[in-house]
Structure formats: C-alpha cells, structure tokens
Design a protein around this motif. Structure first.
Motif, PDB file in Angstrom:
ATOM      1  N   PRO A  49      32.062   0.787 101.976  1.00  0.00           N
ATOM      2  CA  PRO A  49      32.786   1.240 103.164  1.00  0.00           C
ATOM      3  C   PRO A  49      31.776   1.716 104.208  1.00  0.00           C
ATOM      4  N   GLU A  50      32.184   1.744 105.460  1.00  0.00           N
ATOM      5  CA  GLU A  50      31.267   2.107 106.537  1.00  0.00           C
ATOM      6  C   GLU A  50      30.713   3.522 106.338  1.00  0.00           C
ATOM      7  N   GLY A  51      29.430   3.633 106.605  1.00  0.00           N
ATOM      8  CA  GLY A  51      28.724   4.906 106.468  1.00  0.00           C
ATOM      9  C   GLY A  51      27.802   4.954 105.264  1.00  0.00           C
ATOM     10  N   VAL A  52      28.088   4.137 104.257  1.00  0.00           N
ATOM     11  CA  VAL A  52      27.239   4.107 103.062  1.00  0.00           C
ATOM     12  C   VAL A  52      26.696   2.699 102.854  1.00  0.00           C
ATOM     13  N   ALA A  53      25.568   2.620 102.138  1.00  0.00           N
ATOM     14  CA  ALA A  53      24.895   1.338 101.945  1.00  0.00           C
ATOM     15  C   ALA A  53      24.080   1.401 100.663  1.00  0.00           C
ATOM     16  N   GLY A  54      23.415   0.297 100.370  1.00  0.00           N
ATOM     17  CA  GLY A  54      22.489   0.250  99.244  1.00  0.00           C
ATOM     18  C   GLY A  54      23.176  -0.059  97.924  1.00  0.00           C
ATOM     19  N   ILE A  55      22.377  -0.084  96.869  1.00  0.00           N
ATOM     20  CA  ILE A  55      22.892  -0.359  95.527  1.00  0.00           C
ATOM     21  C   ILE A  55      23.843   0.759  95.131  1.00  0.00           C
ATOM     22  N   CYS A  57      26.262   1.680  96.758  1.00  0.00           N
ATOM     23  CA  CYS A  57      26.684   2.372  97.987  1.00  0.00           C
ATOM     24  C   CYS A  57      26.247   3.834  97.965  1.00  0.00           C
ATOM     25  N   ALA A  58      25.053   4.077  97.418  1.00  0.00           N
ATOM     26  CA  ALA A  58      24.573   5.431  97.172  1.00  0.00           C
ATOM     27  C   ALA A  58      23.862   6.068  98.356  1.00  0.00           C
ATOM     28  N   VAL A  59      23.555   5.302  99.388  1.00  0.00           N
ATOM     29  CA  VAL A  59      22.802   5.833 100.522  1.00  0.00           C
ATOM     30  C   VAL A  59      23.762   6.137 101.666  1.00  0.00           C
ATOM     31  N   GLY A  60      23.667   7.325 102.241  1.00  0.00           N
ATOM     32  CA  GLY A  60      24.473   7.682 103.403  1.00  0.00           C
ATOM     33  C   GLY A  60      25.699   8.492 103.038  1.00  0.00           C
ATOM     34  N   GLU A  61      26.497   8.742 104.046  1.00  0.00           N
ATOM     35  CA  GLU A  61      27.736   9.511 103.910  1.00  0.00           C
ATOM     36  C   GLU A  61      28.902   8.678 104.414  1.00  0.00           C
ATOM     37  N   LEU A  62      30.007   8.704 103.703  1.00  0.00           N
ATOM     38  CA  LEU A  62      31.215   8.006 104.144  1.00  0.00           C
ATOM     39  C   LEU A  62      31.615   8.502 105.526  1.00  0.00           C
ATOM     40  N   GLN A  63      32.086   7.591 106.367  1.00  0.00           N
ATOM     41  CA  GLN A  63      32.494   7.946 107.719  1.00  0.00           C
ATOM     42  C   GLN A  63      33.915   7.481 107.976  1.00  0.00           C
ATOM     43  N   ARG A 113      32.157   3.760  95.565  1.00  0.00           N
ATOM     44  CA  ARG A 113      32.291   4.833  96.562  1.00  0.00           C
ATOM     45  C   ARG A 113      33.420   4.602  97.556  1.00  0.00           C
ATOM     46  N   THR A 114      34.432   3.870  97.127  1.00  0.00           N
ATOM     47  CA  THR A 114      35.613   3.734  97.973  1.00  0.00           C
ATOM     48  C   THR A 114      36.398   5.031  97.865  1.00  0.00           C
ATOM     49  N   PRO A 115      36.617   5.722  98.979  1.00  0.00           N
ATOM     50  CA  PRO A 115      37.346   6.988  98.911  1.00  0.00           C
ATOM     51  C   PRO A 115      38.841   6.767  98.684  1.00  0.00           C
ATOM     52  N   ALA A 116      39.459   7.740  98.068  1.00  0.00           N
ATOM     53  CA  ALA A 116      40.909   7.714  97.864  1.00  0.00           C
ATOM     54  C   ALA A 116      41.560   8.210  99.144  1.00  0.00           C
ATOM     55  N   GLY A 117      41.611   7.339 100.128  1.00  0.00           N
ATOM     56  CA  GLY A 117      42.163   7.706 101.420  1.00  0.00           C
ATOM     57  C   GLY A 117      42.525   6.467 102.209  1.00  0.00           C
ATOM     58  N   PRO A 118      43.059   6.654 103.421  1.00  0.00           N
ATOM     59  CA  PRO A 118      43.510   5.523 104.229  1.00  0.00           C
ATOM     60  C   PRO A 118      42.364   4.778 104.915  1.00  0.00           C
ATOM     61  N   PHE A 119      42.526   3.437 104.988  1.00  0.00           N
ATOM     62  CA  PHE A 119      41.622   2.532 105.677  1.00  0.00           C
ATOM     63  C   PHE A 119      42.406   1.829 106.783  1.00  0.00           C
ATOM     64  N   TRP A 120      41.757   1.619 107.926  1.00  0.00           N
ATOM     65  CA  TRP A 120      42.382   0.915 109.032  1.00  0.00           C
ATOM     66  C   TRP A 120      42.604  -0.563 108.705  1.00  0.00           C
ATOM     67  N   THR A 121      43.688  -1.125 109.233  1.00  0.00           N
ATOM     68  CA  THR A 121      43.883  -2.573 109.260  1.00  0.00           C
ATOM     69  C   THR A 121      43.872  -2.999 110.730  1.00  0.00           C
ATOM     70  N   SER A 122      43.864  -4.284 110.968  1.00  0.00           N
ATOM     71  CA  SER A 122      43.887  -4.804 112.343  1.00  0.00           C
ATOM     72  C   SER A 122      45.308  -4.939 112.877  1.00  0.00           C
ATOM     73  N   ASP A 123      46.307  -4.738 112.039  1.00  0.00           N
ATOM     74  CA  ASP A 123      47.699  -4.942 112.444  1.00  0.00           C
ATOM     75  C   ASP A 123      48.259  -3.728 113.173  1.00  0.00           C
ATOM     76  N   PRO A 124      48.742  -3.912 114.405  1.00  0.00           N
ATOM     77  CA  PRO A 124      49.350  -2.786 115.110  1.00  0.00           C
ATOM     78  C   PRO A 124      50.696  -2.427 114.496  1.00  0.00           C
ATOM     79  N   ALA A 125      50.992  -1.140 114.483  1.00  0.00           N
ATOM     80  CA  ALA A 125      52.320  -0.672 114.087  1.00  0.00           C
ATOM     81  C   ALA A 125      53.148  -0.715 115.366  1.00  0.00           C
ATOM     82  N   THR A 126      53.862  -1.808 115.579  1.00  0.00           N
ATOM     83  CA  THR A 126      54.433  -2.137 116.887  1.00  0.00           C
ATOM     84  C   THR A 126      55.378  -1.087 117.452  1.00  0.00           C
ATOM     85  N   TYR A 127      56.052  -0.328 116.632  1.00  0.00           N
ATOM     86  CA  TYR A 127      56.980   0.654 117.187  1.00  0.00           C
ATOM     87  C   TYR A 127      56.312   1.995 117.448  1.00  0.00           C
TER      88      TYR A 127
END
Length: 193
Positions: A49-55, A57-63, A113-127
C-alpha cells in the motif's frame, strides 16, 4: 498538500482452515520489482500500500490520502517500469478480498502490511457529491468517502497494457534504469561543466 496519516498498529490475521484458499494464494505471482500479477483477473497490483515499500513492505509508514490526492498520486505515479497506475474500481479491489480471514480480509503473505481499514476506489458514489466508494479490508465492507476523508491507496494497472502498441504506458529503458522502484523518476543532474 496531502493529508498523511501514519498508522503504527498492526492487526493480527486469523484464517479459517476449513476454507480451501491457501495462503499465499497461487493465483498471485509476485514479481521481483514490487508488483503482483493476478492470473485470474489479468491485473498487476502494486504489492505494498502507498507509503511503504521494500521486501515485506517493511520500509516507511502507511499513508492515507484525501480523494483528490489519491487520484493525483495514481495518475502521476511511476513504478516498476510503468506509467499507467490507477486507482482500482470496486470490483477490482473486491477481487482481493479473502473472506476466510478475520482481522485483515486479504492474502497478507502476498500483500503484506495491508491495514485493516478503508481503501479508495475509482468509482464515484453518485448520490454523494465529490465522493468515491471505499473497501474496508478490516471488515470486507463497501463504504464511501468524501473529499474531506483520508483513506489508504493500493494502485493497480492492466498487466497487458504496456506494449509497443501503447508505448506511453511503459517507461523508456533509460528512465527505468534510474527508477528508484518506489516513486517518481528523478531526472539526472545536469552537468555544470
């Protein structure tokens, strides 16, 4: 300016053995450049996920990012030789769900290192104006967020898109050589001679 949320708490993952999906799931093919190819969908995922990298995903902080920043990051990101990363749609992101697991509903061996939280999608919530659907990997539920909310990002691309027929989706070899494999490509410094 992006809102950056640093998360330092790891959520344990417990999986039900009676289900048949093994971990790591053999449908995923990890590639040594930090990407994962999904043989079932034909998509290529950024492993971390964005913010972390490497083998692992041990480098960095989740964003976490606000919606506009998540869209911009996806549009401008260059990674592993590709320039066509994007936010996944609902169905694509939902394809990563592992319903047999509790705590984090994803193959955490393949996608560490996938957090137990919401991730954005590209789909708009039209209403809901200025919003997009989200998928929560902690509960496996769809929700939505507005431009005021900040959520996590996992980038995806169509694995077969990079080809001589669509050269703009591939980085030229000279740029790939200089690529840090986790961020924008930096131009070489000009000689001052």
């Amino acid at each position: 300016m992006p809102l950056v949320l640093s998360v330092g708490v790891a959520i344990a993952q417990v999986c039900v053995d009676s289900e048949s999906a093994p971990m790591p799931d053999p449908r995923y093919v990890p590639i040594q450049n930090g990407t994962v190819y999904d043989q079932r969908t034909g998509l290529m995922w950024k492993q971390c996920p964005e913010g972390v990298a490497g083998i692992g995903c041990a480098v960095g902080e989740l964003q976490a990012f606000k919606l506009d920043e998540a869209k911009r990051r996806a549009r401008e990101w260059r990674f592993a030789g590709y320039a066509d990363w994007r936010l996944p749609n609902q169905d694509e992101l939902r394809s990563l769900l592992q319903r047999r697991c509790y705590g984090v509903d994803i193959d955490s061996v393949t996608f560490p290192r996938t957090p137990a939280g919401p991730f954005w999608t590209s789909d708009p919530a039209t209403y809901y104006p200025d919003s997009a659907w989200t998928l929560d990997f902690g509960r496996g539920h769809l929700g939505y967020g507005t431009t005021r909310d900040a959520f996590y990002v996992r980038l995806v691309r169509d694995a077969e898109a990079c080809s001589p027929a669509r050269p703009a989706t591939c980085l030229p070899y000279s740029e790939r050589r200089l690529e840090p494999h986790d961020g924008p490509v930096l131009a070489p410094e000009d000689d001052a001679d």
